[in-house]
Enzyme design. Structure first.
Site, PDB file in Angstrom:
ATOM      1  N   VAL A  89       0.878  -1.178   0.000  1.00 36.88           N
ATOM      2  CA  VAL A  89       0.000   0.000   0.000  1.00 36.88           C
ATOM      3  C   VAL A  89       0.914   1.226   0.000  1.00 36.88           C
ATOM      4  CG1 VAL A  89      -1.765   1.273   1.301  1.00 36.88           C
ATOM      5  CG2 VAL A  89      -1.801  -1.231   1.299  1.00 36.88           C
ATOM      6  N   HIS A  93       3.682   2.281   6.543  1.00 34.02           N
ATOM      7  CA  HIS A  93       3.133   1.476   7.626  1.00 34.02           C
ATOM      8  C   HIS A  93       4.226   0.600   8.204  1.00 34.02           C
ATOM      9  CE1 HIS A  93       2.366  -0.580   3.800  1.00 34.02           C
ATOM     10  NE2 HIS A  93       2.387  -1.741   4.438  1.00 34.02           N
ATOM     11  N   HIS A  95       4.932  -2.703  10.244  1.00 37.57           N
ATOM     12  CA  HIS A  95       4.390  -3.986  10.685  1.00 37.57           C
ATOM     13  C   HIS A  95       5.009  -4.336  12.035  1.00 37.57           C
ATOM     14  CE1 HIS A  95       2.790  -5.505   6.732  1.00 37.57           C
ATOM     15  NE2 HIS A  95       3.674  -4.635   6.266  1.00 37.57           N
TER      16      HIS A  95
END
Length: 140
Positions: A89, A93, A95
């Site tokens: 995406v 982000h 993880h």
């Protein structure tokens, strides 16, 4: 066009949130590598982690560390792994993956059909752990 993560952050798509502050959120991924796998995501849409302002990068990592400590207590993994990949995406982000074996950090091994009840239970356990640790930004 808004990214998938922005649509989740704004409530257009559902998410199992455990953290929300004015700069970022954290929610469980829908394709976990292990129980408790979640993402720490800035609210601002930024495609590549190297483009983050230093203070936002530091904030994301501090939130990741706070949540990672709870994941360590709740899931009792060998370690909580941190991955910053960004190919899936185009919105930064981080993880956080509680893992018992290194192969659990392979994104190609994600569970694309996880049990919704297991995801709900993991989110609830993380929220409970964050509250017990005194976190101020636990999301319901």
């Amino acid at each position: 066009m808004a990214t998938l993560f922005t649509r989740i952050i704004e409530g257009e798509l559902p998410g199992r949130f455990v953290w929300r502050d004015d700069r970022c959120v954290a929610f469980l991924t829908i394709a976990p590598l292990a129980p408790g796998h979640l993402l720490v995501v800035p609210i601002e849409e930024i495609d590549h982690w190297i483009d983050l302002e230093p203070d936002l990068l530091a904030h994301l990592m501090e939130v990741a560390r706070t949540i990672g400590r709870v994941q360590q207590d709740v899931f009792r993994p060998v370690k909580v792994g941190v991955l910053v990949v960004g190919e899936e995406v185009p919105h930064v982000h981080v993880h956080l993956v509680p893992f018992h074996r290194l192969d659990q950090l392979d994104l190609a091994r994600a569970d694309h059909d996880p049990d919704p009840a297991a995801l709900d239970a993991a989110a609830a356990a993380i929220r409970e752990g964050l509250r017990a640790a005194g976190a101020a930004h636990v999301s319901d």
